[in-house]
Design an enzyme around this catalytic site. Structure first.
Site, mmCIF file in Angstrom:
data_model
loop_
_atom_site.group_PDB
_atom_site.id
_atom_site.type_symbol
_atom_site.label_atom_id
_atom_site.label_comp_id
_atom_site.label_asym_id
_atom_site.label_seq_id
_atom_site.Cartn_x
_atom_site.Cartn_y
_atom_site.Cartn_z
ATOM 1 N N ASP A 45 0.835 -1.207 0.000
ATOM 2 C CA ASP A 45 0.000 0.000 0.000
ATOM 3 C C ASP A 45 0.869 1.256 0.000
ATOM 4 O O ASP A 45 0.360 2.382 -0.098
ATOM 5 C CB ASP A 45 -1.032 -0.009 1.144
ATOM 6 C CG ASP A 45 -0.401 -0.018 2.524
ATOM 7 O OD1 ASP A 45 0.842 -0.085 2.621
ATOM 8 O OD2 ASP A 45 -1.160 0.044 3.514
ATOM 9 N N SER A 46 2.203 1.068 0.031
ATOM 10 C CA SER A 46 3.125 2.197 -0.182
ATOM 11 C C SER A 46 2.928 2.794 -1.574
ATOM 12 O O SER A 46 3.443 3.875 -1.863
ATOM 13 C CB SER A 46 4.577 1.743 -0.009
ATOM 14 O OG SER A 46 4.841 0.630 -0.843
ATOM 15 N N ASP A 84 -1.116 -6.438 -0.503
ATOM 16 C CA ASP A 84 -1.185 -5.782 0.808
ATOM 17 C C ASP A 84 -2.640 -5.429 1.131
ATOM 18 O O ASP A 84 -3.333 -4.845 0.287
ATOM 19 C CB ASP A 84 -0.350 -4.492 0.739
ATOM 20 C CG ASP A 84 0.349 -4.172 2.037
ATOM 21 O OD1 ASP A 84 0.195 -4.936 3.012
ATOM 22 O OD2 ASP A 84 1.074 -3.151 2.060
ATOM 23 N N LYS A 114 -0.820 -9.693 2.844
ATOM 24 C CA LYS A 114 -0.077 -9.209 4.020
ATOM 25 C C LYS A 114 -0.973 -8.280 4.811
ATOM 26 O O LYS A 114 -1.730 -7.497 4.229
ATOM 27 C CB LYS A 114 1.190 -8.464 3.588
ATOM 28 C CG LYS A 114 1.941 -7.827 4.766
ATOM 29 C CD LYS A 114 3.287 -7.268 4.373
ATOM 30 C CE LYS A 114 3.254 -5.870 3.805
ATOM 31 N NZ LYS A 114 2.663 -4.862 4.699
ATOM 32 N N GLU A 116 -0.991 -5.859 8.679
ATOM 33 C CA GLU A 116 -0.154 -5.286 9.737
ATOM 34 C C GLU A 116 -0.738 -5.607 11.110
ATOM 35 O O GLU A 116 -1.964 -5.612 11.286
ATOM 36 C CB GLU A 116 -0.067 -3.757 9.573
ATOM 37 C CG GLU A 116 0.565 -3.332 8.251
ATOM 38 C CD GLU A 116 0.676 -1.808 8.102
ATOM 39 O OE1 GLU A 116 0.303 -1.074 9.060
ATOM 40 O OE2 GLU A 116 1.122 -1.363 7.040
ATOM 41 N N GLU A 183 9.590 -4.081 10.245
ATOM 42 C CA GLU A 183 9.912 -2.748 9.716
ATOM 43 C C GLU A 183 10.284 -1.806 10.861
ATOM 44 O O GLU A 183 9.588 -1.753 11.891
ATOM 45 C CB GLU A 183 8.699 -2.179 8.947
ATOM 46 C CG GLU A 183 8.961 -0.767 8.425
ATOM 47 C CD GLU A 183 7.934 -0.276 7.416
ATOM 48 O OE1 GLU A 183 7.009 -1.043 7.070
ATOM 49 O OE2 GLU A 183 8.070 0.884 6.984
HETATM 50 O O1 KIV Z 1 3.527 -1.143 1.653
HETATM 51 C C1 KIV Z 1 4.708 -1.507 1.632
HETATM 52 O O2 KIV Z 1 5.472 -1.211 0.719
HETATM 53 C C2 KIV Z 1 5.187 -2.302 2.756
HETATM 54 C C3 KIV Z 1 6.659 -2.550 2.823
HETATM 55 C C4 KIV Z 1 7.330 -1.333 3.301
HETATM 56 C C5 KIV Z 1 6.991 -3.733 3.636
HETATM 57 O O3 KIV Z 1 4.424 -2.702 3.567
#
Ligand code: KIV
Length: 303
Positions: A45-46, A84, A114, A116, A183
């Site tokens: 989600d970055s 994500d 993934k 969090e 992280e």
């Molecule tokens: O969203 C992302 O890019 C991430 C990485 C920084 C692990 O969660």
């Protein structure tokens, strides 16, 4: 073409060859990541920060994550693609979580998701695993918790916080995640977690002891807009390279050297001759009105 990497294969890499993970958000970035030998491509989600120009990841939606995940998986990478889960897509209920994770797999084509957080997420992790979707955990500096963390701060600097993080990692591993992203944590904490848990750890700002490392594609290549965190190593400055290339294009446009002969389409000689005749005729007969034009055109077409 060998079969794509699977989540169980990544899990089996614990303590073995370092796992190579990188983010990607579309077809070109996915192709680059895969050609470079990624084991895991994270559609993070970055994307909010490095592609969509947003200040944080909180506004990302499941629809947007599906869209980006699909763009990556359509390139059929060898790497495992992890989608994500955006903020609030796995916080309200296990049912919602399974529905949203399922969309990343069914519509996006991801091989895993993934999310969090630690023990608070256990019911959601179990539900997603029960739906046969592999889950990657993410602990430490979790960007979706930016407001509760009071900013993007390294986590686990104090002994009690570090102790809690180690315990959370154990909880995630026991819940059956196939790997854990760590992280923004001190190297000692990552080292202890890596020694403690039975699944691979993948670090980003977590020191060298992890079972693998991940970086954000745009940070690594110098395509990010702002200042980089301390943990990023920038391997190229593609923004500068790209600006120079676009400047060269504009200069060629202004000087008239673009496009050149090789960059230009041509008609077959016969068609060009007919077209010229048509145009000449049209000029000749224009004074006589439009019928003259058509007569000459018909004649020319018959030849
Ligand atoms: O969203 C992302 O890019 C991430 C990485 C920084 C692990 O969660």
């Amino acid at each position: 073409m060998p079969a794509p990497v699977t989540a169980p294969e990544i899990q089996a890499r614990k303590g073995g060859d370092k796992i190579r993970m990188i983010t990607a958000y579309d077809a070109p970035t996915a192709r680059i990541a895969d050609r470079a030998g990624a084991d895991v491509i994270l559609v993070g989600d970055s994307v909010a920060n490095v592609v969509l120009g947003r200040g944080d990841t909180l506004a990302m939606t499941v629809d947007e994550m599906v869209y980006h995940t699909r763009a990556v998986t359509l390139t059929e990478p060898h790497a495992l693609v992890v989608g994500d889960m955006p903020w609030l897509s796995y916080h309200t209920s296990p049912e919602d979580t399974v529905r949203n994770a399922g969309r990343l797999v069914r519509e996006g084509g991801a091989g895993a998701v993934k999310l969090e957080g630690g023990r608070k997420r256990l019911p959601m992790i179990e539900a997603v695993r029960d739906a046969e979707i592999p889950v990657m955990g993410h602990l430490g500096l979790t960007p979706q918790s930016v407001h509760t963390m009071g900013g993007y701060r390294v986590q686990g600097r104090q002994a009690a916080d570090a102790y809690e993080l180690i315990s959370e990692a154990g909880v995630l591993a026991d819940a059956g995640v196939f790997a854990i992203v760590l992280e923004g944590v001190p190297d000692l904490v990552a080292e202890m977690i890596t020694a403690e848990v039975t699944v691979p750890t993948i670090g980003i700002g977590a020191g060298p002891a992890c079972d693998g490392q991940v970086l954000v594609f745009h940070d690594l290549l110098g395509l990010g807009g702002g200042p980089l965190p301390k943990f990023v190593r920038q391997y190229a400055d593609l923004a500068d390279t790209a600006v120079a290339a676009v400047e060269a294009f504009f200069a060629d446009v202004q000087s008239g050297t673009f496009p050149a002969e090789a960059e230009t389409y041509h008609m077959p000689a016969e068609s060009a001759a007919i077209l010229r005749e048509l145009r000449e005729g049209a000029t000749l007969f224009r004074a006589e009105g439009p019928e003259g034009d058509h007569l000459l055109a018909d004649e020319a077409m018959e030849r």
